[in-house]
Design an enzyme around this catalytic site. Structure first.
Site, PDB file in Angstrom:
ATOM      1  NE  ARG A   1      38.579  25.973  31.518  1.00  0.00           N
ATOM      2  CZ  ARG A   1      38.986  25.062  32.417  1.00  0.00           C
ATOM      3  NH1 ARG A   1      38.123  24.299  33.038  1.00  0.00           N
ATOM      4  NH2 ARG A   1      40.246  24.931  32.693  1.00  0.00           N
ATOM      5  CB  CYS A   2      34.647  28.666  25.060  1.00  0.00           C
ATOM      6  SG  CYS A   2      32.962  29.117  24.711  1.00  0.00           S
TER       7      CYS A   2
ATOM      8  CD  GLU B   1      37.614  30.727  29.567  1.00  0.00           C
ATOM      9  OE1 GLU B   1      38.545  31.136  30.272  1.00  0.00           O
ATOM     10  OE2 GLU B   1      36.554  30.331  30.027  1.00  0.00           O
TER      11      GLU B   1
HETATM   12  O1  CDP Z   1      38.979  34.611  33.568  1.00  0.00           O
HETATM   13  P1  CDP Z   1      39.650  33.372  34.098  1.00  0.00           P
HETATM   14  O2  CDP Z   1      40.259  33.524  35.450  1.00  0.00           O
HETATM   15  O3  CDP Z   1      38.769  32.165  33.966  1.00  0.00           O
HETATM   16  O4  CDP Z   1      40.819  32.998  33.056  1.00  0.00           O
HETATM   17  P2  CDP Z   1      42.313  33.489  32.870  1.00  0.00           P
HETATM   18  O5  CDP Z   1      42.407  34.963  32.835  1.00  0.00           O
HETATM   19  O6  CDP Z   1      42.790  32.763  31.664  1.00  0.00           O
HETATM   20  O7  CDP Z   1      43.092  32.998  34.166  1.00  0.00           O
HETATM   21  C1  CDP Z   1      43.049  31.680  34.678  1.00  0.00           C
HETATM   22  C2  CDP Z   1      44.177  31.490  35.668  1.00  0.00           C
HETATM   23  O8  CDP Z   1      45.408  31.320  34.937  1.00  0.00           O
HETATM   24  C3  CDP Z   1      44.387  32.695  36.586  1.00  0.00           C
HETATM   25  O9  CDP Z   1      44.789  32.303  37.877  1.00  0.00           O
HETATM   26  C4  CDP Z   1      45.500  33.427  35.882  1.00  0.00           C
HETATM   27  O10 CDP Z   1      46.192  34.288  36.692  1.00  0.00           O
HETATM   28  C5  CDP Z   1      46.365  32.290  35.322  1.00  0.00           C
HETATM   29  N1  CDP Z   1      47.101  32.776  34.138  1.00  0.00           N
HETATM   30  C6  CDP Z   1      48.486  32.874  34.171  1.00  0.00           C
HETATM   31  O11 CDP Z   1      49.102  32.445  35.141  1.00  0.00           O
HETATM   32  N2  CDP Z   1      49.152  33.434  33.096  1.00  0.00           N
HETATM   33  C7  CDP Z   1      48.482  33.850  32.003  1.00  0.00           C
HETATM   34  N3  CDP Z   1      49.130  34.401  30.974  1.00  0.00           N
HETATM   35  C8  CDP Z   1      47.083  33.716  31.943  1.00  0.00           C
HETATM   36  C9  CDP Z   1      46.413  33.188  33.036  1.00  0.00           C
END
Ligand code: CDP
Length: 806
Positions: free
Chosen positions: A384-385, A760
């Site tokens: 988670r990072c 993360e």
């Molecule tokens: O790679 P991972 O999916 O773990 O991480 P992320 O890119 O941070 O996205 C996690 C969830 O949060 C996804 O469903 C993204 O679409 C959502 N998210 C969001 O709604 N808005 C952002 N600016 C970043 C992430």
């Protein structure tokens, strides 16, 4: 416009695009028990494999006798390193450029290391077989303390590396040394320390822990001898990379390998790498001609597949008397266990730890990292990072608090004084990164205002006075943390895995009726991609999110992508999705112009279609354009409406946040109460605020677990003493504090929709907030730095060491 014509707001709301708190579409199946996980898969004739594991942390394997095991009803085969040698698979390459035993080859190097693989008709028979395999060991001295790893008389762990004075990341200084990695200007940094008015130096340890997803690592391998094809269903965060690795090491042509990640119950970095279980199940399927399932149990997961952290960071900060930082010097002793199986981009032996200057304007800095071998499980995954960023954030955020204490300054004030200023972005850090955007002062001030920081400090002063008067046995701590994350690995100029650039991808195909499918190179392990990816498309091309199906995890259908970990999905795949949608929109505009009999330049976009500039009633909706794409495209244009994008990001994204934890600790029992936890996150453009909130809640809960008790601990002989959920702290709803979340929005200037990652962030920012709260509470009794984890017993012991029971 008649009464039935939807308003602009209604049209926009119908799309459920960017910024909408759209309900998670995947939860319809998850909450009804209709998810489809690896262990749900049952193939005809499927066999089960399970491991004989080492009880010793370090021992020579003198013999393995399988005779009695093969007599157990249902047991069909016992695979050992000798079997694997016949297909050249006794050892496998790691992502970090090292090699790792698949099954014990002459020696075992950590407790629960895989020694033999028993294949049987069911799991129970495999287990009975395991108990009958006789392994003769000659125990050797175990090396557990990382600080003794490079002593002259330290036991030699890796006999396979005898005589090798250099490894994948340069020279080795000792038989248990893996690499030394240095970044920054040593001379200028040393000079800053010589001139400094104030300095601090502290050894800050981030203990070994484990991602422990609820679903453990597992796979089903099925080799079709007639077609020469291998199908693998597995809990993979990066299915395409697994396909390429299998092709390279098993020498099966890549097009004949089918990797499928069905629903995955949490990854947190644990499911990025390749494990012996995958190789053994594949070999067992090739040998027996039957599908073979391998499913880890909880103890195996905690003790053998991928630890996280285990960084011991000697941290020095130089500053003026007024608290302006002038230099940072960090040396890390990185305990990698028996093999360097760190999941980092190839050229980054310590991940992105050089983000250790954090949110502060350090003119100079120098970092050195020594990676070493010990008799512990291999791994070093990004739990988670982003790669080693949580260690870096913990290091600098504890360091800043220790400096504030030495200067007699408020920790929030010290941070405000040293923040990178908004006008300095894009900011070039002393250790080589280019931060894309940030407004740290606004975030910090908002946090301080929302929690009434000044009021809390007054309350703390009163509490301390009451403690001194003997009126209370509780002490109060305020844990401030301000973090800058670096996510979105990554630009091909500096990131690759096994030589494959870390781009990501999306293919969108729209059907005649105005619905469609998007296939993406990432793989959700619970983050809600099926919901949010469709939201990006909805806003970009005006098709309601409900009409877009998102599919990930099948290497035969998804475009090649590098997978999901380190909050890279939104920064990289999220951008690919927007870019693929824009290609579709460009073609749609040509079709609309043809149908409306105007020039393309005469059209403008309007929520869910095009309209003719100056003639708002002359429009063509995206739904109608989809139909036209299949029957009346302009002469010379190919029919259909689909596009693919492979996105190589120009830079990482740098989300940030301001967190505070308010905690009371009872010095007589060590029992803590988290009174308040406020988390402000800035992840640029927010796709789905509700999913972001869920991500932050989950990440904070993991941060809480890590800081307050979760640990993989070994005794002096190398026995894991926290190998089950009885001992490894896994908070439930009972222990978990209430989370208050908040946000600011500072878009990324280089991301097509301005989004940065978020998944993360709460783990990265949360751990220092908890630890700073404990340390802040004890600081008034004279403590400088108390190591994590801060469980009740350790808090009690800290109080005892500080003389409160005298
Ligand atoms: O790679 P991972 O999916 O773990 O991480 P992320 O890119 O941070 O996205 C996690 C969830 O949060 C996804 O469903 C993204 O679409 C959502 N998210 C969001 O709604 N808005 C952002 N600016 C970043 C992430």
């Amino acid at each position: 416009m008649n009464d039935m014509t939807p308003t602009r707001e209604q049209r926009e709301a119908r799309l459920e695009g960017l910024g909408c708190k759209r309900k998670r579409v995947e939860d319809i199946r998850f909450t009804q028990g209709k998810g489809n996980y690896v262990d749900d898969l049952k193939l005809p004739g499927m066999l089960h494999g399970d491991f004989v594991r080492s009880p010793h942390a370090h021992a020579r394997v003198k013999s393995i006798n399988s005779e009695e095991a093969l007599k157990v009803p249902g047991v069909l085969a016992v695979i050992t390193a000798e079997t694997l040698k016949t297909v050249n698979l006794a050892w496998m390459p790691t992502l970090a450029g090292d090699v790792q035993m698949v099954l014990a080859d002459g020696k075992v190097l950590f407790q629960n290391q895989e020694v033999a693989f028993v294949v049987a008709t069911d799991r129970y028979a495999a287990d009975d077989g395991i108990n009958k395999v006789v392994v003769e060991y000659e125990p050797l001295p175990a090396l557990i303390d990382p600080f003794k790893a490079m002593d002259a008389d330290a036991p030699v762990l890796r006999e396979d590396l005898a005589g090798k004075t250099s490894g994948a990341h340069g020279p080795r200084k000792h038989h248990n040394h893996i690499f030394e990695w240095t970044v920054g200007d040593k001379d200028l940094t040393d000079a800053a320390f010589r001139k400094a008015e104030v300095t601090i130096k502290e050894m800050i340890s981030y203990h070994r822990t484990h991602p422990s997803p609820l679903e453990t690592c597992q796979c089903v391998c099925s080799f079709d001898k007639i077609k020469g094809e291998l199908s693998i269903w597995g809990t993979f965060q990066a299915p395409h990379v697994i396909r390429t690795v299998v092709a390279l090491i098993a020498k099966i042509p890549e097009h004949k390998i089918h990797v499928i990640s069905p629903d995955v119950g949490g990854g947190f970095g644990n499911k990025v790498g390749a494990y012996p279980g995958y190789i053994c199940a594949a070999v067992a399927s090739i040998v027996t001609g039957k599908p073979v399932k391998w499913v880890e149990d909880r103890i195996e997961n905690l003790t053998a597949t991928s630890f996280a952290r285990d960084y011991h960071m000697t941290t020095e900060i130089a500053s003026t008397k007024e608290g302006k930082v002038t230099g940072l010097r960090v040396h890390v002793l990185a305990d990698h266990g028996a093999f360097d199986a760190c999941a980092d981009p190839s050229k980054w032996p310590a991940g992105f730890f050089n983000i250790v200057t954090g949110s502060y304007d350090f003119p100079v800095a120098h970092l050195s990292v020594d990676g070493i071998y010990t008799n512990k499980a291999p791994g070093g995954v990004a739990y988670r990072c982003s790669f080693r960023v949580t260690e870096a954030a913990y290091c600098i955020e504890r360091g800043m608090d220790i400096l504030a204490q030495k200067l007699g300054m408020d920790p929030a004030e010290l941070r405000l004084k040293n923040f990178i200023k908004p006008e300095q972005f894009p900011y070039h850090s002393a250790l080589g990164w280019e931060y894309d955007s940030g407004d740290y002062h606004t975030a910090m001030k908002k946090m301080m205002e929302m929690v009434d920081y000044a009021g809390l400090r007054k309350e703390q002063a009163a509490q301390r006075a009451a403690f001194k008067r003997g009126e209370t046995r509780e002490i109060m701590g305020l844990g401030v943390s301000f973090f800058t994350e670096i996510v979105g690995a990554g630009p091909s100029k500096n990131c690759d895995i096994l030589g494959i650039a870390m781009f990501d991808s999306c293919e969108i195909r729209l059907h005649p009726t105005g619905a469609g499918i998007a296939r993406v190179g990432t793989k959700s392990t619970g983050q809600g991609h099926e919901t949010t990816w469709a939201q990006i498309i909805a806003t970009e091309i005006g098709i309601p999110a409900d009409d877009i199906m998102v599919e990930e995890g099948n290497t035969d259908t998804a475009p090649y992508g590098l997978g999901t970990y380190g909050s890279r999905s939104t920064p990289v795949a999220g951008a690919a999705i927007a870019m693929a949608a824009r290609k579709i929109k460009a073609k749609a505009q040509m079709i609309a112009a043809y149908k409306l009999e105007v020039h393309e330049g005469d059209l403008e976009w309007d929520i869910d279609g095009f309209r003719v500039k100056g003639l708002p009633e002359k429009t063509m909706s995206m739904k109608d354009i989809c139909w036209a794409a299949y029957n009346s495209v302009p002469p010379g244009m190919e029919p259909g409406l689909e596009a693919v994008s492979y996105y190589d990001p120009p830079n990482m994204t740098y989300p940030f946040g301001a967190y505070i934890c308010v905690m009371n600790i009872d010095v007589d029992t060590g029992v803590y109460k988290i009174r308040r936890f406020y988390a402000l996150d800035d992840c640029g453009t927010r796709i789905n605020p509700m999913i972001i909130e869920g991500q932050v809640h989950g990440g904070l809960t993991e941060a809480f677990a890590i800081a307050m008790g979760q640990e993989i601990r070994y005794d002096d002989e190398g026995n894991v003493v926290t190998g089950s959920f009885m001992d490894f702290f896994m908070p439930t709803a009972v222990e978990t504090p209430h989370w208050e979340t908040d946000f600011t929005v500072t878009p990324s200037p280089h991301h097509p929709i301005g989004a940065k990652g978020v998944g993360e962030s709460p783990n990265v920012g949360g751990v220092p907030a908890f630890s700073n709260a404990v340390n802040d509470a004890f600081s008034f009794l004279g403590a400088t730095h108390i190591q994590m984890p801060h469980d009740y017993w350790r808090n009690w012991r800290a109080a005892k060491n500080l003389g409160v029971f005298a």
